[in-house]
Design a protein around this motif. Structure first.
Motif, short mmCIF file in Angstrom:
data_model
loop_
_atom_site.label_atom_id
_atom_site.label_comp_id
_atom_site.label_asym_id
_atom_site.label_seq_id
_atom_site.Cartn_x
_atom_site.Cartn_y
_atom_site.Cartn_z
N THR A 179 0.84 -1.21 0.00
CA THR A 179 0.00 0.00 0.00
C THR A 179 0.87 1.25 0.00
O THR A 179 0.69 2.16 -0.83
CB THR A 179 -0.93 0.02 1.23
OG1 THR A 179 -1.79 -1.14 1.18
CG2 THR A 179 -1.79 1.27 1.23
N PHE A 180 1.81 1.31 0.94
CA PHE A 180 2.72 2.45 0.99
C PHE A 180 3.55 2.54 -0.28
O PHE A 180 3.66 3.60 -0.90
CB PHE A 180 3.66 2.33 2.20
CG PHE A 180 3.03 2.70 3.51
CD1 PHE A 180 2.83 4.03 3.85
CD2 PHE A 180 2.64 1.72 4.41
CE1 PHE A 180 2.25 4.37 5.06
CE2 PHE A 180 2.05 2.05 5.62
CZ PHE A 180 1.86 3.37 5.95
N ASP A 181 4.15 1.42 -0.66
CA ASP A 181 5.08 1.43 -1.77
C ASP A 181 4.42 1.79 -3.10
O ASP A 181 4.92 2.63 -3.85
CB ASP A 181 5.77 0.06 -1.87
CG ASP A 181 6.92 0.08 -2.86
OD1 ASP A 181 8.06 0.29 -2.41
OD2 ASP A 181 6.68 -0.10 -4.06
N THR A 182 3.30 1.14 -3.40
CA THR A 182 2.67 1.34 -4.70
C THR A 182 2.16 2.76 -4.89
O THR A 182 2.42 3.40 -5.91
CB THR A 182 1.50 0.34 -4.89
OG1 THR A 182 1.99 -0.99 -4.71
CG2 THR A 182 0.90 0.47 -6.27
N VAL A 183 1.44 3.27 -3.90
CA VAL A 183 0.87 4.62 -4.01
C VAL A 183 1.99 5.67 -4.12
O VAL A 183 1.97 6.53 -5.00
CB VAL A 183 -0.06 4.93 -2.82
CG1 VAL A 183 -0.52 6.39 -2.88
CG2 VAL A 183 -1.25 4.00 -2.82
N LEU A 184 2.96 5.60 -3.22
CA LEU A 184 4.04 6.59 -3.22
C LEU A 184 4.86 6.52 -4.50
O LEU A 184 5.18 7.55 -5.12
CB LEU A 184 4.95 6.38 -2.00
CG LEU A 184 4.36 6.75 -0.65
CD1 LEU A 184 5.29 6.33 0.48
CD2 LEU A 184 4.09 8.25 -0.57
N PHE A 185 5.18 5.29 -4.93
CA PHE A 185 6.03 5.15 -6.11
C PHE A 185 5.33 5.67 -7.37
O PHE A 185 5.92 6.46 -8.12
CB PHE A 185 6.42 3.68 -6.31
CG PHE A 185 7.17 3.45 -7.60
CD1 PHE A 185 8.49 3.82 -7.71
CD2 PHE A 185 6.54 2.88 -8.70
CE1 PHE A 185 9.19 3.63 -8.90
CE2 PHE A 185 7.22 2.69 -9.88
CZ PHE A 185 8.55 3.06 -9.99
N VAL A 186 4.12 5.22 -7.62
CA VAL A 186 3.42 5.61 -8.85
C VAL A 186 3.20 7.11 -8.90
O VAL A 186 3.43 7.75 -9.94
CB VAL A 186 2.09 4.85 -8.98
CG1 VAL A 186 1.28 5.39 -10.16
CG2 VAL A 186 2.33 3.36 -9.16
N VAL A 187 2.76 7.70 -7.80
CA VAL A 187 2.47 9.14 -7.79
C VAL A 187 3.75 9.95 -8.02
O VAL A 187 3.79 10.86 -8.86
CB VAL A 187 1.80 9.55 -6.46
CG1 VAL A 187 1.72 11.07 -6.36
CG2 VAL A 187 0.40 8.94 -6.37
N ILE A 188 4.81 9.64 -7.27
CA ILE A 188 6.04 10.42 -7.39
C ILE A 188 6.73 10.19 -8.74
O ILE A 188 7.25 11.13 -9.35
CB ILE A 188 7.02 10.07 -6.24
CG1 ILE A 188 6.40 10.47 -4.89
CG2 ILE A 188 8.36 10.78 -6.42
CD1 ILE A 188 7.18 9.98 -3.69
N ALA A 189 6.71 8.96 -9.24
CA ALA A 189 7.44 8.63 -10.47
C ALA A 189 6.76 9.14 -11.73
O ALA A 189 7.44 9.53 -12.69
CB ALA A 189 7.64 7.12 -10.57
N TYR A 190 5.42 9.16 -11.75
CA TYR A 190 4.73 9.41 -13.01
C TYR A 190 3.82 10.63 -13.05
O TYR A 190 3.36 11.01 -14.12
CB TYR A 190 3.91 8.16 -13.39
CG TYR A 190 4.76 6.93 -13.56
CD1 TYR A 190 5.65 6.81 -14.62
CD2 TYR A 190 4.67 5.88 -12.65
CE1 TYR A 190 6.43 5.69 -14.78
CE2 TYR A 190 5.45 4.74 -12.80
CZ TYR A 190 6.33 4.65 -13.86
OH TYR A 190 7.11 3.53 -14.01
N ILE A 191 3.58 11.26 -11.89
CA ILE A 191 2.68 12.41 -11.90
C ILE A 191 3.26 13.52 -12.79
O ILE A 191 4.45 13.84 -12.74
CB ILE A 191 2.45 12.96 -10.46
CG1 ILE A 191 1.29 13.96 -10.44
CG2 ILE A 191 3.71 13.56 -9.90
CD1 ILE A 191 -0.05 13.32 -10.56
N GLY A 192 2.43 14.09 -13.66
CA GLY A 192 2.90 15.12 -14.58
C GLY A 192 3.29 14.60 -15.93
O GLY A 192 3.26 15.34 -16.93
N ASN A 193 3.70 13.32 -16.00
CA ASN A 193 4.09 12.71 -17.28
C ASN A 193 3.06 11.71 -17.78
O ASN A 193 3.08 11.35 -18.96
CB ASN A 193 5.44 12.00 -17.15
CG ASN A 193 6.59 12.97 -16.98
OD1 ASN A 193 6.50 14.13 -17.39
ND2 ASN A 193 7.67 12.51 -16.37
#
Length: 222
Positions: free
Chosen positions: A166-180
């Protein structure tokens, strides 16, 4: 004069060897996942997850084995070691982009730059998600082990992974791909990645954890 505690050289050698192997595999899985995360997987026009999702659950499985056999403190040390290795990957691949190269290698150099220019953002996202995900995974697994008096290993692996993912997936996807990446794709990636990770955990990682733990208890806990 203090009396030295007698040691079993064979036991210490075996324990160190197995701990070293598990640590090396865990670090390799995370580095591989971070590089593979540049490639997104598309199903019918919907971005489901990145390619790093394939190897990521294996890293969590190895983290479960570490916590089960060597405890939370040792697992935490390996987690921070993996964190450090990820930072080294960011620094030196980034330096590699700006090193001079021959003109006849321009196509390969452009591909290298394209991959590793994007990779730092993914790695930074992964580092943040990694710390929250892995520490929570190890802590929950250790806590459930205490509450169940060491029984129900499958319950520990699945519940701890559910929290960690839960922590890993949400944080990773949002930080890595938001804006792109479009918001719809980000939401679908969070949902699909979490579902895929939990499916791999239940079908593959938990049985592997049982096998590794059974083997290591015979070899290490003599």
């Amino acid at each position: 004069m203090k009396q030295q505690v007698s040691e079993n050289p064979a036991k210490n050698r075996d324990e160190f060897s197995y701990l070293l192997i598990i640590t090396a595999l865990m670090v390799t899985c995370y580095l591989t996942s971070n590089i593979m995360a540049v490639k997104l997987i598309d199903f019918g026009g919907i971005t489901g997850f990145d390619a790093g999702t394939i190897t990521f659950p294996l890293a969590y499985m190895l983290g479960d084995v570490l916590t089960e056999i060597w405890g939370f403190k040792t697992s935490r040390k390996v987690i921070f070691l993996t964190f450090t290795c990820n930072i080294f990957l960011i620094i030196f691949t980034f330096i590699g982009i700006y090193l001079p190269s021959p003109d006849y290698m321009s196509e390969i150099n452009n591909a290298y730059a394209m991959i590793f220019t994007y990779t730092p953002r993914i790695l930074i996202a992964s580092l943040i998600a990694f710390i929250f995900g892995e520490i929570s995974n190890a802590w929950v697994m250790e806590r459930i082990k205490f509450l169940t008096k060491g029984k129900f290993l499958f319950l520990r692996t699945i519940l701890s992974s559910a929290v960690g993912y839960t922590f890993d997936t949400v944080l990773f996807v949002v930080i890595a791909y938001i804006g792109n990446v479009p918001i719809f794709d980000i939401l679908s990636m969070i949902f699909v990645q979490y579902a895929v990770k939990m499916l791999i955990e239940a079908v593959c990682s938990t049985p592997l954890t049982y096998g590794f733990v059974a083997f290591l208890k015979k070899k290490v806990e003599k």
